[in-house]
Every structure is written in C-alpha cells, then in structure tokens.
Design an enzyme around this catalytic site. Structure first.
Site, PDB file in Angstrom:
ATOM      1  N   ARG A 181      40.327  58.851  32.993  1.00 22.86           N
ATOM      2  CA  ARG A 181      39.151  58.384  33.736  1.00 22.86           C
ATOM      3  C   ARG A 181      39.554  57.775  35.082  1.00 22.86           C
ATOM      4  O   ARG A 181      38.770  57.784  36.023  1.00 22.86           O
ATOM      5  CB  ARG A 181      38.371  57.390  32.873  1.00 22.86           C
ATOM      6  CG  ARG A 181      39.114  56.134  32.535  1.00 22.86           C
ATOM      7  CD  ARG A 181      38.567  55.424  31.298  1.00 22.86           C
ATOM      8  NE  ARG A 181      38.924  56.134  30.073  1.00 22.86           N
ATOM      9  CZ  ARG A 181      38.568  55.747  28.853  1.00 22.86           C
ATOM     10  NH1 ARG A 181      37.811  54.669  28.700  1.00 22.86           N
ATOM     11  NH2 ARG A 181      38.937  56.430  27.791  1.00 22.86           N
ATOM     12  N   LYS A 211      52.270  55.972  23.842  1.00 23.54           N
ATOM     13  CA  LYS A 211      51.750  56.605  22.636  1.00 23.54           C
ATOM     14  C   LYS A 211      52.808  56.617  21.534  1.00 23.54           C
ATOM     15  O   LYS A 211      54.011  56.542  21.810  1.00 23.54           O
ATOM     16  CB  LYS A 211      51.349  58.057  22.931  1.00 23.54           C
ATOM     17  CG  LYS A 211      50.178  58.228  23.872  1.00 23.54           C
ATOM     18  CD  LYS A 211      49.940  59.701  24.153  1.00 23.54           C
ATOM     19  CE  LYS A 211      48.748  59.905  25.072  1.00 23.54           C
ATOM     20  NZ  LYS A 211      47.464  59.603  24.424  1.00 23.54           N
TER      21      LYS A 211
END
Length: 484
Positions: free
Chosen positions: A342, A268
């Site tokens: 996920r 990130k």
C-alpha cells in the site's frame, strides 16, 4: 499456438483430418448428434462402462473404425456453459499432451459460442505452458502447435471473434505467468522495466521508466521509503496504449511491483517466503493486459503504472514507527514494514491523477486476510462505485476470472488512525483486507477507483506451484467493455 476455425457439423466429425479429435460431450448421452462411427463408439463405451457421463471423465480411443483422425478423445462437461467446456477441454488435453500430437481438432456436441471459443484458447494455453527459464532439465515443450475449433457454419463468425480474443488473452496470461515465475534474483525492478520496453515495440504502446532521482523529484516519499532498504534500484514504469482520441479519458491500471518481499524489518517467517517472488503479481497482470490489448487493438486509451522495488531489511530500511510523506502530501506512520504494498501503491495512485482518468483500477497481492476471506478462487474487489464494481464483476464472469465484492464502509477507516501521522499503514488483524483497501481509498478522491486484491489468485502453491496469470482475463474484458 495457431488457432483456427473450421465450419463443419457434428454429423461429419468422423471425416475431419487431424492428429487427434477432442469431442466435448454434455447432457443426455443418447442425444449427442454425432455421425454414425463416433456415435457408435461413444454408445459402446458408455454401455461397457468405459466412460461415465460425469463432469471431468475422459476416454481415449486409438484409430476407431470409420474415423479419419488417428486419435479420438471424449471429454464430459458438467453442462453446456463455457466454464464447463473449458474444464472438459483441459481434461482432454491432459490425455493428448504426452502423445506428441501437433494438430488437434476440438468439437462439441452442443453449440459453440464466442465464449466457448475463448475458453478453448485459454485451456490450450494453460495446458501447453511450462516454465523452463531457470530449469534446463524441464520437459520439452509440448508438440501441440495447431488447434482447429470445429463449429457449425452459423456459429463461425462469433466463434472466430471469441477465439481471437482468447488467443490474445492467452498471450497476456503467458507473459504474466512467465514474469511472475522468475525467481527474485532474475525478476528485479530493472527486469520488469525491460519487459515493459519490449511491449513498446508493439503498435500504439509507449513506455517511460522513471528512476529513483525522477521519483524523488516528484515527491514519491512513500514508494521510495520502501525501496531504500534494497540495493536494487527502484523503477516506476509508465505504459500507454493510445487506441482512441487524445481527448478520451484513459483506463488506468496500477500494478504492485514488489519483486521480492521479505517483510523488511518486520520480517516474514522463513516458511514459504520463497513465494514472495509473486508479490509483483499485480505488475505482471498489467504487463499481460497490455500484451493482450496490443493484440486486440480496442478503441480505448489505457495507462499502466507499475511502482517496482524490493522490500528488504538493511541498515537503510524503514523501521516500525517511522513516518513518511507520500506524494499526496499525506503522512503515514509505518507501523508494520510488511504492509509495504500500500505504501508504493499510494504514490502511484496520486501519480494517476495527471492522466485525468475515466477510472483507475489497482491490482495487488496485498493481504493474506483476503486469502482467508475468499480462498483461492475469487479475487477480492473493493470499490465505492457500484457501476464500476458491477462492470468489473461482469468482466470477471466473461473471462472466467471471477471476483467477489467486499465492503468499504466508512467505519473501517477508524482502524487507520495514528497519533503521529495522518494515518497508520495498518489497522490490526480484524478486517485486514478491508482496512488495506480503505488506506488506498484515501488517495483516490479525484477519480473513480477500484481495488483488486489478488493475493489468493495470482499463484498456486504445492505440487502445482506457479503463477496463474490472473487477473489478465478480467482486466482485458473490462478494457474491451470500455471500447467506444
């Protein structure tokens, strides 16, 4: 906080003994039904322009003539509903909190129903919460210790029910906030496991924690693929609340527990990466919901599943293009290691099958796309089950913790196709929150399922930076709605 109900009437509020009296007013300023001393000072304040009858406005009075309470605060609500009542109580508490008040009496010029009482408890808890674990210089805890809600005799029973429910939910929200606010070097997977074990000391709650070896034995290849980049050992936390017969199918809550998310190899940007300590907001909400449920003792079975690890870059970390095998046997091409939530949730959703659940709800700070779509007011709700979706929306409304239903059309699944695995873990930027939910849906064929994306609601940024404890109110109300 000590919450109590006192049956009285608006015509005798001036006789109430407390360090401070907070009166929520709404509607026609000339029709508040207060007794003479309070009606007079309210009318004089409005006439003098000291209090405009607009939502959010407040007025503080010190020792008004003829009133037993040393301090009186009027807070104007936009309407007679519980949401406006909560906002008005919060505004009034903003004036009262710095004054060293220990006992606050709260009244309203209109009716107080169970939902208003619950809202009062929530407002008081929010106003008095302060994070101080790693901040020795934090302001001292507020002096407020006791809140008495003043209601008519006919309202007392319902108000007590609402106040008890609100106090329990407030405990859960506070736990969720405290866990989520801890920095990543304090709130590790092991810390979450320890917090879960503390809950096992409460009635009807049992906790089991699976380590890496146990997860390997179960075939949780997707979860462990994310965990392998970190030196922190992963934990798979299983909580059970046994409130009903063993034959009753449980509600299963699955909370994403990434205690820090760097993005992994798909790292990130540095700006605001500190807020990725909140990527375990789903896990925090499961712990908080169990805290509330333990207090309320509903006749329903609940299971909590928390896959917890860090997402870190290292020589051992998964790479874009790697293919992993999930517990379900389905293979996943990891196109972006920053879509890791996920990957840990899918194995937890497969593990949930063993409980033969009535419903499964996963809760995750899953996608920035959901924040773009819905902002910070409503959580994203995804489910192909209309009845389940409606029940969750109703629970959110009841808990003043709203959600918004998003689409799950089959066409979105096309974006997850992979030439090298059964599916990819991302589907591009377009509809990112939906394709993330579609990914999870692939692991839920054996039960009724819903997904809550709380990326926009689990914490606040800026000057008020901190965890919100959402969606503990929604989840608790949903569990209560399942009570036999």
């Amino acid at each position: 906080m000590d919450f109590r109900i006192l049956a009285t009437s608006t015509s005798s509020l001036s006789k109430v003994s407390a360090d401070a009296l907070l009166i929520v007013v709404a509607g026609d300023p000339k029709q508040q039904g207060l007794d003479d001393p309070l009606d007079r000072v309210l009318s004089d304040a409005i006439a003098a322009g000291d209090l405009a009858f607009k939502a959010g406005r407040t007025l503080y009075l010190h020792r008004p003539l003829g009133v037993k309470a040393a301090r009186v605060v009027f807070a104007v609500a936009g309407d007679a509903g519980p949401k406006a009542f909560k906002s008005a109580v919060a505004a009034g508490l903003g004036l009262i909190k710095p004054l060293g008040v220990k006992h606050l009496a709260v009244a309203a010029s209109g009716a107080i129903e169970d939902s208003h009482a619950e809202a009062a408890a929530a407002a008081a808890s929010d106003a008095t919460y302060s994070y101080r674990h790693t901040k020795p210089s934090a302001s001292p805890a507020p002096a407020l210790q006791k809140i008495t809600l003043l209601v008519d005799k006919a309202e007392a029973k319902a108000a007590q029910t609402g106040l008890s429910r609100g106090a329990a939910i407030a405990l859960g929200v506070a736990l969720a906030r405290e866990c989520a606010n801890r920095p990543g070097n304090h709130c590790t997977p092991s810390f979450l496991a320890a917090e879960a074990r503390k809950l096992a000391k409460l009635p009807r709650i049992k906790v089991d924690v699976l380590d890496r070896k146990a997860c390997e034995k179960l075939g949780m290849g997707s979860f462990l693929a994310v965990a392998q980049g970190s030196d922190e050992p992963p934990k798979f936390i299983v909580l059970r609340y046994d409130g009903a017969s063993r034959s009753d199918a449980p509600v299963v809550l699955v909370g994403k527990g990434i205690t820090f998310d760097t993005g992994g190899i798909s790292i990130k940007p540095a700006a605001e990466m500190d807020e990725m300590k909140y990527d375990m907001g789903g896990a925090a909400s499961v712990l908080g919901s169990f805290r509330a449920v333990a207090e309320l003792q509903p006749q329903v079975n609940v299971v909590g599943l928390i896959p917890s690890c860090e997402n870190m870059p290292s020589g051992r970390a998964i790479k874009p293009g790697d293919v992993v095998t999930s517990m379900s046997g389905q293979t996943i091409e990891v196109l972006n290691t920053d879509a890791e939530g996920r990957l840990i949730l899918c194995d937890a959703l497969t593990y949930a099958e063993r409980f033969k659940p009535a419903v499964v709800i996963d809760i995750a700070t899953l996608t920035g796309a959901c924040v773009i779509a819905l902002g910070h007011h409503r959580s994203g709700l995804f489910s192909a089950d209309d009845a389940l979706a409606d029940a969750l929306l109703d629970a959110g409304s009841a808990g003043l913790d709203p959600a918004w239903r998003m689409p799950l059309d089959d066409e979105y699944e096309e974006a997850l196709r992979s030439n090298f695995a059964d599916m990819g873990n991302v589907g591009g930027r377009a509809g990112g929150a939906i394709t993330a939910a579609m990914f999870l849906k692939k692991f839920t064929a054996k039960y009724r399922w819903a997904h809550l994306d709380i990326a926009g609601t689990a914490w606040k940024s800026g000057a008020a930076k901190g965890a919100t404890g959402r969606p503990v109110p929604l989840l608790t109300h949903f569990v209560l709605s399942r009570t036999r």
